[in-house]
Design a protein around this motif. Structure first.
Motif, PDB file in Angstrom:
ATOM      1  N   UNK A   1      30.101  31.366  36.520  1.00 45.04           N
ATOM      2  CA  UNK A   1      29.212  31.572  35.380  1.00 45.04           C
ATOM      3  C   UNK A   1      29.905  32.336  34.259  1.00 45.04           C
ATOM      4  N   UNK A   2      31.235  32.254  34.201  1.00 44.66           N
ATOM      5  CA  UNK A   2      31.984  32.931  33.158  1.00 44.66           C
ATOM      6  C   UNK A   2      31.944  34.439  33.299  1.00 44.66           C
ATOM      7  N   UNK A   3      31.997  34.910  34.556  1.00 44.92           N
ATOM      8  CA  UNK A   3      31.953  36.353  34.790  1.00 44.92           C
ATOM      9  C   UNK A   3      33.129  36.783  35.648  1.00 44.92           C
ATOM     10  N   UNK A   4      33.499  38.043  35.488  1.00 47.98           N
ATOM     11  CA  UNK A   4      34.545  38.641  36.310  1.00 47.98           C
ATOM     12  C   UNK A   4      33.858  39.585  37.280  1.00 47.98           C
ATOM     13  N   UNK A   5      33.882  39.235  38.553  1.00 45.88           N
ATOM     14  CA  UNK A   5      33.260  40.072  39.584  1.00 45.88           C
ATOM     15  C   UNK A   5      34.330  40.915  40.256  1.00 45.88           C
ATOM     16  N   UNK A   6      33.920  41.725  41.205  1.00 47.07           N
ATOM     17  CA  UNK A   6      34.877  42.553  41.953  1.00 47.07           C
ATOM     18  C   UNK A   6      35.872  41.695  42.719  1.00 47.07           C
ATOM     19  N   UNK A   7      35.450  40.497  43.130  1.00 39.66           N
ATOM     20  CA  UNK A   7      36.360  39.605  43.859  1.00 39.66           C
ATOM     21  C   UNK A   7      37.446  39.063  42.939  1.00 39.66           C
ATOM     22  N   UNK A   8      37.087  38.813  41.679  1.00 41.70           N
ATOM     23  CA  UNK A   8      38.069  38.271  40.739  1.00 41.70           C
ATOM     24  C   UNK A   8      38.976  39.352  40.153  1.00 41.70           C
ATOM     25  N   UNK A   9      38.434  40.545  39.953  1.00 41.47           N
ATOM     26  CA  UNK A   9      39.225  41.631  39.366  1.00 41.47           C
ATOM     27  C   UNK A   9      40.056  42.294  40.461  1.00 41.47           C
ATOM     28  N   UNK A  10      41.343  42.042  40.446  1.00 39.45           N
ATOM     29  CA  UNK A  10      42.228  42.567  41.485  1.00 39.45           C
ATOM     30  C   UNK A  10      42.762  43.942  41.130  1.00 39.45           C
ATOM     31  N   UNK A  11      43.028  44.178  39.869  1.00 36.68           N
ATOM     32  CA  UNK A  11      43.568  45.471  39.446  1.00 36.68           C
ATOM     33  C   UNK A  11      43.359  45.614  37.942  1.00 36.68           C
ATOM     34  N   UNK A  12      43.524  46.827  37.473  1.00 40.47           N
ATOM     35  CA  UNK A  12      43.244  47.171  36.077  1.00 40.47           C
ATOM     36  C   UNK A  12      44.243  48.233  35.661  1.00 40.47           C
ATOM     37  N   UNK A  13      44.753  48.117  34.456  1.00 44.46           N
ATOM     38  CA  UNK A  13      45.637  49.154  33.923  1.00 44.46           C
ATOM     39  C   UNK A  13      45.344  49.324  32.442  1.00 44.46           C
ATOM     40  N   UNK A  14      45.513  50.534  31.960  1.00 43.01           N
ATOM     41  CA  UNK A  14      45.260  50.815  30.555  1.00 43.01           C
ATOM     42  C   UNK A  14      46.281  50.175  29.642  1.00 43.01           C
ATOM     43  N   UNK A  15      46.027  50.266  28.374  1.00 40.75           N
ATOM     44  CA  UNK A  15      46.872  49.604  27.382  1.00 40.75           C
ATOM     45  C   UNK A  15      48.211  50.310  27.182  1.00 40.75           C
ATOM     46  N   UNK A  16      48.298  51.581  27.485  1.00 42.85           N
ATOM     47  CA  UNK A  16      49.508  52.355  27.194  1.00 42.85           C
ATOM     48  C   UNK A  16      50.511  52.228  28.330  1.00 42.85           C
ATOM     49  N   UNK A  17      51.047  51.053  28.476  1.00 44.86           N
ATOM     50  CA  UNK A  17      52.010  50.821  29.548  1.00 44.86           C
ATOM     51  C   UNK A  17      53.315  51.527  29.229  1.00 44.86           C
ATOM     52  N   UNK A  18      53.966  52.082  30.232  1.00 51.33           N
ATOM     53  CA  UNK A  18      55.275  52.679  29.972  1.00 51.33           C
ATOM     54  C   UNK A  18      56.265  51.601  29.529  1.00 51.33           C
TER      55      UNK A  18
END
Length: 134
Positions: free
Chosen positions: A110-127
């Motif tokens: 249904x065009x959604x990102x659930x906990x199963x689809x979201x594997x990891x998350x990181x902020x924009x300020x990558x080293x």
């Protein structure tokens, strides 16, 4: 004469205290910046480890957050980093900010990102040394 010396001493003491406060404030700001950088680097290492362990995972960046939806989520526009294809999806509220990187297994039916689809998350300020690809 005693009053003048007392006032001069008080001014010198105030200047010394102000200098000490300025030094500690400067060091605290530097420490805070180093802690944030270490946390961000840790989040990127976690993201990269998950990326390497998930064969079908894709990396996306959140371009902007549109609006809240009725069920507590929000509409976000993600851009897939491999194809630069933009897609509007729904994600849980406060789970992503503009510019964040998301490691996704895919997008739900249904065009959604659930906990199963979201594997990891990181902020924009990558080293700078973070590996952007595999």
């Amino acid at each position: 004469m005693g009053t003048v010396l007392w006032l001069v001493g008080l001014a010198v003491a105030a200047a010394v205290v102000a200098g000490i406060v300025w030094i500690f404030r400067d060091r605290a700001a530097g420490l805070d910046q180093r802690l944030r950088a270490a946390e961000q680097a840790s989040r990127w290492r976690f993201l990269q480890q998950r990326w390497e362990s998930e064969p079908m995972a894709r990396l996306a960046t959140v371009q902007q957050v549109h609006a809240l939806t009725q069920n507590g989520g929000c509409q976000v526009r993600i851009v897939w980093t491999d194809s630069y294809h933009a897609e509007d999806v729904e994600i849980e509220h406060d789970q992503a900010d503009a510019g964040d990187y998301l490691l996704l297994r895919g997008v739900g039916p249904f065009g959604s990102i659930t906990r199963q689809e979201l594997l990891a998350h990181a902020g924009a300020d990558a080293p700078d040394w973070a590996q952007r690809g595999r």
